[in-house]
Design a protein around this motif. Sequence first.
Motif, mmCIF file in Angstrom:
data_model
loop_
_atom_site.group_PDB
_atom_site.id
_atom_site.type_symbol
_atom_site.label_atom_id
_atom_site.label_comp_id
_atom_site.label_asym_id
_atom_site.label_seq_id
_atom_site.Cartn_x
_atom_site.Cartn_y
_atom_site.Cartn_z
ATOM 1 N N MET A 1 23.812 113.882 -26.823
ATOM 2 C CA MET A 1 25.325 114.858 -27.130
ATOM 3 C C MET A 1 25.880 114.779 -25.596
ATOM 4 N N PRO A 2 26.995 114.213 -25.185
ATOM 5 C CA PRO A 2 27.107 114.547 -24.327
ATOM 6 C C PRO A 2 28.012 116.039 -23.412
ATOM 7 N N TYR A 3 27.824 115.885 -22.670
ATOM 8 C CA TYR A 3 28.718 117.448 -21.670
ATOM 9 C C TYR A 3 29.893 117.241 -21.170
ATOM 10 N N THR A 4 30.736 118.037 -20.694
ATOM 11 C CA THR A 4 31.812 118.602 -20.708
ATOM 12 C C THR A 4 31.606 118.167 -19.083
ATOM 13 N N ASN A 5 32.837 117.213 -18.365
ATOM 14 C CA ASN A 5 32.571 117.376 -16.946
ATOM 15 C C ASN A 5 33.504 118.433 -15.718
ATOM 16 N N SER A 99 14.627 127.445 -26.953
ATOM 17 C CA SER A 99 15.127 128.227 -27.721
ATOM 18 C C SER A 99 15.777 129.843 -26.679
ATOM 19 N N SER A 100 15.909 129.380 -25.512
ATOM 20 C CA SER A 100 16.296 130.211 -24.188
ATOM 21 C C SER A 100 17.756 130.800 -23.904
ATOM 22 N N ALA A 101 18.033 131.482 -23.353
ATOM 23 C CA ALA A 101 19.430 131.842 -22.993
ATOM 24 C C ALA A 101 20.267 130.758 -21.937
ATOM 25 N N MET A 102 19.894 130.024 -21.326
ATOM 26 C CA MET A 102 19.748 128.951 -20.416
ATOM 27 C C MET A 102 20.144 127.469 -21.548
ATOM 28 N N ALA A 103 19.118 127.678 -22.973
ATOM 29 C CA ALA A 103 19.864 126.373 -23.642
ATOM 30 C C ALA A 103 21.355 126.794 -24.511
ATOM 31 N N LEU A 104 21.348 127.950 -24.389
ATOM 32 C CA LEU A 104 23.045 128.308 -24.989
ATOM 33 C C LEU A 104 23.824 128.230 -24.116
ATOM 34 N N ILE A 105 23.851 128.288 -22.798
ATOM 35 C CA ILE A 105 24.649 127.880 -22.375
ATOM 36 C C ILE A 105 25.020 126.152 -21.884
ATOM 37 N N PHE A 106 24.389 124.905 -21.850
ATOM 38 C CA PHE A 106 23.980 123.944 -22.185
ATOM 39 C C PHE A 106 24.924 123.235 -23.535
ATOM 40 N N LEU A 107 24.200 124.263 -24.273
ATOM 41 C CA LEU A 107 24.760 123.833 -26.169
ATOM 42 C C LEU A 107 26.476 124.442 -25.578
ATOM 43 N N ASP A 108 26.064 125.222 -25.317
ATOM 44 C CA ASP A 108 28.186 125.840 -24.748
ATOM 45 C C ASP A 108 28.957 124.264 -23.861
ATOM 46 N N LEU A 109 28.561 124.075 -23.291
ATOM 47 C CA LEU A 109 29.111 122.791 -22.286
ATOM 48 C C LEU A 109 28.545 121.510 -22.861
ATOM 49 N N CYS A 110 28.507 121.282 -24.499
ATOM 50 C CA CYS A 110 28.292 119.932 -24.484
ATOM 51 C C CYS A 110 30.047 120.011 -25.318
ATOM 52 N N GLU A 111 30.111 118.503 -25.440
ATOM 53 C CA GLU A 111 31.355 118.309 -25.990
ATOM 54 C C GLU A 111 31.100 117.355 -27.207
ATOM 55 N N GLU A 112 32.060 117.925 -28.273
ATOM 56 C CA GLU A 112 32.298 117.435 -29.474
ATOM 57 C C GLU A 112 32.547 116.426 -29.201
ATOM 58 N N SER A 113 32.332 115.467 -30.296
ATOM 59 C CA SER A 113 32.547 113.923 -30.610
ATOM 60 C C SER A 113 33.069 113.423 -31.827
ATOM 61 N N GLU A 114 34.424 112.645 -31.737
ATOM 62 C CA GLU A 114 35.465 112.716 -32.265
ATOM 63 C C GLU A 114 35.521 113.216 -33.829
ATOM 64 N N ASP A 115 34.437 112.206 -34.129
ATOM 65 C CA ASP A 115 34.146 111.852 -35.330
ATOM 66 C C ASP A 115 33.586 113.663 -36.161
ATOM 67 N N GLU A 116 32.612 113.676 -35.118
ATOM 68 C CA GLU A 116 32.884 115.522 -35.411
ATOM 69 C C GLU A 116 34.015 116.244 -35.890
ATOM 70 N N GLU A 117 35.097 116.019 -34.939
ATOM 71 C CA GLU A 117 35.863 117.374 -34.659
ATOM 72 C C GLU A 117 36.630 116.867 -36.359
ATOM 73 N N GLU A 118 36.821 115.080 -36.550
ATOM 74 C CA GLU A 118 37.700 114.847 -37.143
ATOM 75 C C GLU A 118 37.236 115.255 -39.019
ATOM 76 N N GLU A 119 35.166 115.428 -38.964
ATOM 77 C CA GLU A 119 34.366 115.697 -40.093
ATOM 78 C C GLU A 119 34.839 117.502 -40.780
ATOM 79 N N GLU A 120 34.958 117.594 -38.898
ATOM 80 C CA GLU A 120 35.619 119.636 -39.583
ATOM 81 C C GLU A 120 36.849 119.855 -39.789
ATOM 82 N N SER A 121 37.533 118.906 -39.327
ATOM 83 C CA SER A 121 39.290 119.333 -39.840
ATOM 84 C C SER A 121 39.160 118.974 -41.502
ATOM 85 N N GLU A 122 38.510 117.986 -41.949
ATOM 86 C CA GLU A 122 38.289 117.396 -42.653
ATOM 87 C C GLU A 122 38.355 118.192 -44.059
#
Length: 129
Positions: A1-5, A99-122
């Motif tokens: 999963m790519p992260y924001t920069n 399952s720690s708080a740090m894992a949630l912090i890095f999960l928030d920094l993940c960028e959704e790919s364009e495919d995932e965004e398209e699926e959500e909008s559909e």
Amino acid sequence: MPYTNCVSLDFAIKELDLFDNIKFKYLKYLFTKDIDLEEWDFEVDIENIALPYSSANCCMCKTVVKFELENPEYKEDWFYSFQKEKYITFTKEYEYHNSSAMALIFLDLCEESEDEEEEESEEESEEEN
């Protein structure tokens, strides 16, 4: 999963503790009196590192954050420019349970790919119909 920069300076300070062990001489160009910590973006390179599998670390994660700061010893002179780099790269490693708080912090920094965004909008448009 790519992260924001990019992260805000406020996030880098409060959540990631990026500057805790860095001398002020490297930070003085970053923090000026007119800077807004929440609005100013800070460029980072975030990368997950695979840990060797064992029963002891099966749920552990390792993430590395790299960032550059201006070198206070760099001078805009052709002679000094060959001796000193303009920017210095700093690295901070985080080891945490998945399952720690740090894992949630890095999960928030993940960028959704364009495919995932398209699926959500559909899915949203299907729910509306």
